[in-house]
Every structure is written in C-alpha cells, then in structure tokens.
Design a protein around this motif. Structure first.
Motif, PDB file in Angstrom:
ATOM      1  N   MET A   1      39.522  35.683  43.087  1.00 50.78           N
ATOM      2  CA  MET A   1      39.794  35.459  41.657  1.00 50.78           C
ATOM      3  C   MET A   1      38.762  36.148  40.779  1.00 50.78           C
ATOM      4  SD  MET A   1      41.317  31.626  41.031  1.00 50.78           S
ATOM      5  CE  MET A   1      39.720  30.904  41.152  1.00 50.78           C
ATOM      6  N   THR A   2      37.472  36.050  41.158  1.00 49.36           N
ATOM      7  CA  THR A   2      36.456  36.681  40.319  1.00 49.36           C
ATOM      8  C   THR A   2      36.603  38.195  40.332  1.00 49.36           C
ATOM      9  OG1 THR A   2      34.834  36.630  42.113  1.00 49.36           O
ATOM     10  CG2 THR A   2      34.774  34.820  40.535  1.00 49.36           C
TER      11      THR A   2
ATOM     12  N   PHE B   1      39.452  39.049  37.967  1.00 49.03           N
ATOM     13  CA  PHE B   1      38.999  39.008  36.573  1.00 49.03           C
ATOM     14  C   PHE B   1      38.153  40.239  36.250  1.00 49.03           C
ATOM     15  CE2 PHE B   1      39.189  34.144  36.945  1.00 49.03           C
ATOM     16  CZ  PHE B   1      40.510  34.121  36.542  1.00 49.03           C
ATOM     17  N   TRP B   2      37.289  40.635  37.191  1.00 53.25           N
ATOM     18  CA  TRP B   2      36.454  41.819  36.995  1.00 53.25           C
ATOM     19  C   TRP B   2      37.333  43.058  36.840  1.00 53.25           C
ATOM     20  CZ3 TRP B   2      36.072  46.265  39.922  1.00 53.25           C
ATOM     21  CH2 TRP B   2      35.058  47.159  39.543  1.00 53.25           C
TER      22      TRP B   2
ATOM     23  N   ALA C   1      38.976  43.141  33.472  1.00 58.71           N
ATOM     24  CA  ALA C   1      37.998  43.522  32.448  1.00 58.71           C
ATOM     25  C   ALA C   1      37.711  45.015  32.517  1.00 58.71           C
ATOM     26  CB  ALA C   1      36.710  42.717  32.624  1.00 58.71           C
TER      27      ALA C   1
END
Length: 151
Positions: free
Chosen positions: A103-104, A107-108, A111
């Motif tokens: 998930m991180t 998100f990265w 972005a």
C-alpha cells in the motif's frame, strides 16, 4: 508492616523498597487505588525514618513479602504456545508487513506519477525497520511471542 521500635531511626533504601513492594501488593489486592498508590510511593522514596514509612502503611494490614507466591499461575483455560501457533503468528506478521508495504509503495507511485518528478522513496522507512524486526524474530524462532517455560 513491621518497623523498628524507634520511629526516629533512619530508614535504608532496602527499607523503602520493602514498603514500596508491600504497597504494590496492596494495589494488587484492591486495597489501594492507583492514585493512592502513586501518592504513597512518592512519599515512600521521600521518607527518611521508620516512623515516616510506618505512617504510609498504618491503615493497611501487614504483608509478609517472603510468603508471596513466586510466580503467577496461568489463567484457567490457558494453553501453552505450540510450534504451529508460532508459525501462524509469523505468517500473519509477514502478511501484514507485505500488505502495508504494498500500500505504501502504491501511494508513493501515485504521488510520483501525479507530481511528474522524482519523489523520495519514503516507503523504505515504513518497511525497513519493521522488516528487520520481523526477520530477527523469524531467524531467532520467537515469532514475536514470549517463550513459556514449564517447571
């Protein structure tokens, strides 16, 4: 609590520690609230004489600290940790780590695409330390659980 005959005699660190242990036992028995315990404990370590220590326990029954049980008995229905429980625990921990890491990184990536320029790979700080702890637990075989020793 048994004190020396002369209340004006100076108390030692060991005397203060014994009174503190007795107060902890009274909290465990429900005779003192945590607030009362904290107040008295502060006074214990400020006390200089046997008389001052005796006043802190004068409204409580005596406790023989040498007769306290050595260990807490396991709760009714408690069962020992089995090897398959450890494996299941490790598998769950690694699954959670992988899911959060994915998930991180997602998100990265969003972005990175949204900004149009390079974004620092901050997910490394999420997955790195957590992964190291999991790896150590996996190698050591603890699986994040404390070892129970039966005697």
């Amino acid at each position: 609590m048994m004190m020396a005959a002369a209340p004006e005699m100076r108390a030692s660190d060991g005397d203060r520690d014994r009174v503190a242990a007795a107060l902890r036992e009274h909290v465990a028995e429900g005779r003192l609230t945590l607030d009362e315990f904290n107040e008295r404990l502060e006074q214990v370590y400020q006390s200089r004489t046997y008389g001052e220590l005796a006043r802190l326990t004068s409204d409580l029954p005596g406790i023989d600290l040498h007769r306290l049980p050595a260990a807490v008995e396991p709760a009714q229905g408690a069962r020992p940790v089995r090897p398959d429980d450890k494996a299941r625990s490790l598998r769950s921990a690694w699954t959670a780590w992988a899911g959060v890491s994915a998930m991180t990184w997602l998100f990265w990536l969003l972005a990175f695409i949204g900004s149009g320029h390079f974004v620092y790979p901050w997910p490394l700080w999420v997955m790195g330390p957590w992964g190291v702890v999991l790896l150590i637990n996996t190698i050591s075989g603890t699986g994040g659980q404390s070892q129970r020793r039966d005697s």
